[in-house]
Design a protein around this motif. Sequence first.
Motif, mmCIF file in Angstrom:
data_model
loop_
_atom_site.group_PDB
_atom_site.id
_atom_site.type_symbol
_atom_site.label_atom_id
_atom_site.label_comp_id
_atom_site.label_asym_id
_atom_site.label_seq_id
_atom_site.Cartn_x
_atom_site.Cartn_y
_atom_site.Cartn_z
ATOM 1 N N THR A 57 40.246 41.006 41.594
ATOM 2 C CA THR A 57 38.830 41.354 41.584
ATOM 3 C C THR A 57 38.675 42.853 41.674
ATOM 4 O O THR A 57 39.552 43.560 42.180
ATOM 5 C CB THR A 57 38.074 40.700 42.761
ATOM 6 O OG1 THR A 57 38.590 41.213 43.980
ATOM 7 C CG2 THR A 57 38.234 39.192 42.731
ATOM 8 N N THR A 59 35.475 46.183 41.784
ATOM 9 C CA THR A 59 34.084 46.534 42.027
ATOM 10 C C THR A 59 33.714 47.779 41.238
ATOM 11 O O THR A 59 34.560 48.444 40.636
ATOM 12 C CB THR A 59 33.853 46.796 43.526
ATOM 13 O OG1 THR A 59 34.731 47.839 43.956
ATOM 14 C CG2 THR A 59 34.139 45.548 44.338
ATOM 15 N N ASP A 62 31.200 44.967 39.419
ATOM 16 C CA ASP A 62 31.908 43.760 39.835
ATOM 17 C C ASP A 62 32.506 43.053 38.633
ATOM 18 O O ASP A 62 31.853 42.901 37.596
ATOM 19 C CB ASP A 62 30.934 42.810 40.553
ATOM 20 C CG ASP A 62 30.380 43.423 41.827
ATOM 21 O OD1 ASP A 62 31.200 43.781 42.689
ATOM 22 O OD2 ASP A 62 29.148 43.544 41.950
ATOM 23 N N ARG A 63 33.747 42.605 38.788
ATOM 24 C CA ARG A 63 34.393 41.843 37.724
ATOM 25 C C ARG A 63 35.605 41.104 38.282
ATOM 26 O O ARG A 63 36.177 41.499 39.300
ATOM 27 C CB ARG A 63 34.813 42.751 36.558
ATOM 28 C CG ARG A 63 35.751 43.866 36.917
ATOM 29 C CD ARG A 63 35.760 44.925 35.818
ATOM 30 N NE ARG A 63 36.750 45.962 36.041
ATOM 31 C CZ ARG A 63 36.572 47.005 36.850
ATOM 32 N NH1 ARG A 63 35.426 47.132 37.508
ATOM 33 N NH2 ARG A 63 37.522 47.904 36.994
ATOM 34 N N LEU A 64 35.948 40.018 37.600
ATOM 35 C CA LEU A 64 37.158 39.255 37.887
ATOM 36 C C LEU A 64 38.133 39.475 36.746
ATOM 37 O O LEU A 64 37.728 39.573 35.586
ATOM 38 C CB LEU A 64 36.849 37.761 38.015
ATOM 39 C CG LEU A 64 35.825 37.337 39.071
ATOM 40 C CD1 LEU A 64 35.567 35.842 38.965
ATOM 41 C CD2 LEU A 64 36.323 37.682 40.460
ATOM 42 N N ALA A 111 28.656 40.252 42.665
ATOM 43 C CA ALA A 111 29.838 39.566 43.184
ATOM 44 C C ALA A 111 29.538 38.089 43.387
ATOM 45 O O ALA A 111 28.426 37.711 43.781
ATOM 46 C CB ALA A 111 30.280 40.204 44.498
ATOM 47 N N TYR A 114 34.507 32.273 43.340
ATOM 48 C CA TYR A 114 35.144 31.677 42.171
ATOM 49 C C TYR A 114 36.209 30.689 42.618
ATOM 50 O O TYR A 114 36.629 30.669 43.776
ATOM 51 C CB TYR A 114 35.756 32.747 41.273
ATOM 52 C CG TYR A 114 36.910 33.489 41.899
ATOM 53 C CD1 TYR A 114 38.224 33.048 41.718
ATOM 54 C CD2 TYR A 114 36.691 34.624 42.667
ATOM 55 C CE1 TYR A 114 39.281 33.724 42.300
ATOM 56 C CE2 TYR A 114 37.745 35.294 43.245
ATOM 57 C CZ TYR A 114 39.036 34.852 43.059
ATOM 58 O OH TYR A 114 40.083 35.520 43.639
ATOM 59 N N SER A 269 39.922 32.330 47.518
ATOM 60 C CA SER A 269 39.568 32.256 46.105
ATOM 61 C C SER A 269 38.945 30.927 45.735
ATOM 62 O O SER A 269 38.257 30.821 44.745
ATOM 63 C CB SER A 269 40.811 32.480 45.246
ATOM 64 O OG SER A 269 41.768 31.484 45.502
ATOM 65 N N PRO A 290 35.176 37.650 46.855
ATOM 66 C CA PRO A 290 35.775 38.473 45.812
ATOM 67 C C PRO A 290 35.322 39.928 45.865
ATOM 68 O O PRO A 290 36.058 40.821 45.503
ATOM 69 C CB PRO A 290 35.331 37.782 44.519
ATOM 70 C CG PRO A 290 35.128 36.359 44.915
ATOM 71 C CD PRO A 290 34.606 36.409 46.325
ATOM 72 N N LYS A 291 34.107 40.159 46.330
ATOM 73 C CA LYS A 291 33.613 41.529 46.407
ATOM 74 C C LYS A 291 34.476 42.386 47.316
ATOM 75 O O LYS A 291 34.606 43.586 47.129
ATOM 76 C CB LYS A 291 32.170 41.507 46.928
ATOM 77 C CG LYS A 291 31.532 42.875 47.096
ATOM 78 C CD LYS A 291 31.233 43.498 45.780
ATOM 79 C CE LYS A 291 30.594 44.866 45.952
ATOM 80 N NZ LYS A 291 30.294 45.490 44.681
ATOM 81 N N GLU A 293 37.836 41.786 48.070
ATOM 82 C CA GLU A 293 39.282 41.721 47.876
ATOM 83 C C GLU A 293 39.844 43.097 47.539
ATOM 84 O O GLU A 293 39.208 43.918 46.906
ATOM 85 C CB GLU A 293 39.630 40.760 46.732
ATOM 86 C CG GLU A 293 41.127 40.577 46.587
ATOM 87 C CD GLU A 293 41.479 39.796 45.347
ATOM 88 O OE1 GLU A 293 42.661 39.492 45.176
ATOM 89 O OE2 GLU A 293 40.588 39.503 44.548
#
Length: 706
Positions: A57, A59, A62-64, A111, A114, A269, A290-291, A293
């Motif tokens: 993850t 920021t 924000d993205r995975l 965020a 998931y 997760s 996730p935000k 991590e």
Amino acid sequence: MRYLWQFLLPWLCLSSNLANGAAMRTAEISKLNVVPSGDGVKIDVTLTAEVSPRVLTATDPDRLVLELPNTRTEAKQQHIAVNRGAVKDLRIGLRSAVPLLTRVVVDLGTAAPYELAKTGNTISLTVSSGNSAAGTGHPSPSDGNVMTPPKLNEVANPSMPMIQTSDRKRTRIGFRVKYVAEGAVYLAGGRSTGLQEGMKLSVGASGKGRLLSADEELVPVAELHVLSVAANSAVTEVSGAKRPVKPGDWAYLSIEDSEALATRPVLRSDRKSNPSLAEASSPGLRIQTPKQEALDVGRVRARIGLDYSGISSRGSSIGTSSQIGLSARADITRIGGTYWNLQGYWRGRITQRSRTSEETLQDVLNKTYTMELDYDNPNSKWVAGFGRLYVPWANSLDTIDGGYFGRRIARGVTAGAFAGSTPDPTSWSYNPDRQIGGTFVNFEGGSFDSLRYTSTAGIAVSSIKWDLDRPFVFFENGIYYKNSVSVYHSLIADAPQGLTTNGITPGPGISRSYLTVHYQPSRRISFDAYHNYFRDVPTAATQLVGTGLVDKLLYQGFSVGTRIEPVRHFFLYTTLGQSDKTGDARRTLNWMQGVTWDGIGRTGLRADFRYSKFDSSFARGDYKVLTLSRHLGDRMMWDTQLGSQSLASSFTVNNKSLFVDSSLDMNLGSHSYLQSGYTAVRGTQASYNQWYFSLGYRFDGKPIKK
């Protein structure tokens, strides 16, 4: 007898590798579906072989990032608009060619929690709404992010055990053995449960369950060392086994590691939307979103080694020679917290050979590597890259030693420029003294759920030792409908100035055109149609004909092909067409057929056999090649090719040859590695043995926590 050990080396490599780990097979994305899932989105990625995925993850924004190791896709990144829930769009592209790595980047509006699941060859990433009850957002100490553990009967998926504060120092945490391959043990627990590379566990003589009190006796029957970690699984190496480790066994961390694990922040997760159904945790264990991590900011994965290579030649240049060189591999992201990344693999000389000799197969293969420093900031309109690389929007130009930069001038529109030399011996217009430079504009858009497209147009010049050779224009277009239909076309039109056409200036015209149409009605069968045109003779290296790296230059005219999987892991493929080249006195057939067996029995071997007969302006003849490989992640990789080729080409008098090329790459310890390779060629002119060894240092720095 003097060179007997050189001939034995490939088979020693094979024996060594067969004694270790499970195989990792090269995979391709065969299908990608984006479907609604509750208030979120489910992304299903179906591959042609199993891989061990992981999710990172990031920021700002924000993205995975779904990483698919040992997975091949187009080097050019594809953009897919989604705009549902927290998901804005997807980006799919080849992140690294060596080692092979594909990334699916999920751009988020905010965020969001998931879930990652894997069923056979299908990997599912489910992204909930950023406004779900689980609530990720930008948490503060008072937003409920520190949770009270639920009761055990409320745990939906208790992969992380509940540890009471009073018992924490007196409890071992256990992980169940999922399955066992030769030399490798897979655990039901990974990054999401706190396991990390380098941890050690003890396998108990009998199953005790997930928690083991320090008062209970643990009789170890084997020690496990964690080699690599995915989101929900881990690969370990066995040592000191008193009996075979089997599925259902429990492996336990030490009391000290268990205590540290219980107090360390761990990424959840697979956290559910309802906090009451979250996985059990110890009191005070911070459940991260996730935000929060750790990012791969400043992660350093690199290797640098010293090479020694030698040649024993029996052909046109009889004798022996040696040289010393360097090799390097890098996968460094967000260097120093910036948006610069370094990926690739390189091998080169630092001394000259002790005597002159002909260029060998290994010498040519060493020129096919890439090493790229690129700038990728989602908040910036600018993009750039330098090194030995592909121009992302114009792969048909092959690799260049140089760089590019571009600017996103509108949504879906990028304009830029590039310049460099052309070092890739697999390219259509290979010449080590050539330089090219030009500008381009790219348009792309659409949706993966229906129709998407990409289109690039550019103008450039090519020179030989800085003398103008060919001004040219180029076009590269692709159109794709879901996962079943794709059409790709590249075209170059130029005006030769005589430097590479023996003083002849034929005027402007199309110099090459390549069209491919792909249709896949189901996972087990696909159909392809190709049309290949050359006005001039390609100049790729003929040593690479039998390796399959220049197959696109061997078939001129129209051809069709199919690939089927009649049973799992067993593939048959063929291509058939009629040659159509300038100066043909009569039409002949081009055809290729092959078979791939992926995962032979329990050996983990992958085998591919191919026979090809061709007639083009580049070369006429045939080749047969057998490829064997066995991979254990990045820890050990073994590949061997055995083949023969017969060809008539204006670029070589070595018209018949037999060859074997084998390589072994293995990690010796936590910070060292060994590479070795061996090539034997017996040809009309080229006849030699070549070997190399590379011993080096591995860097594996941890990412900067943000």
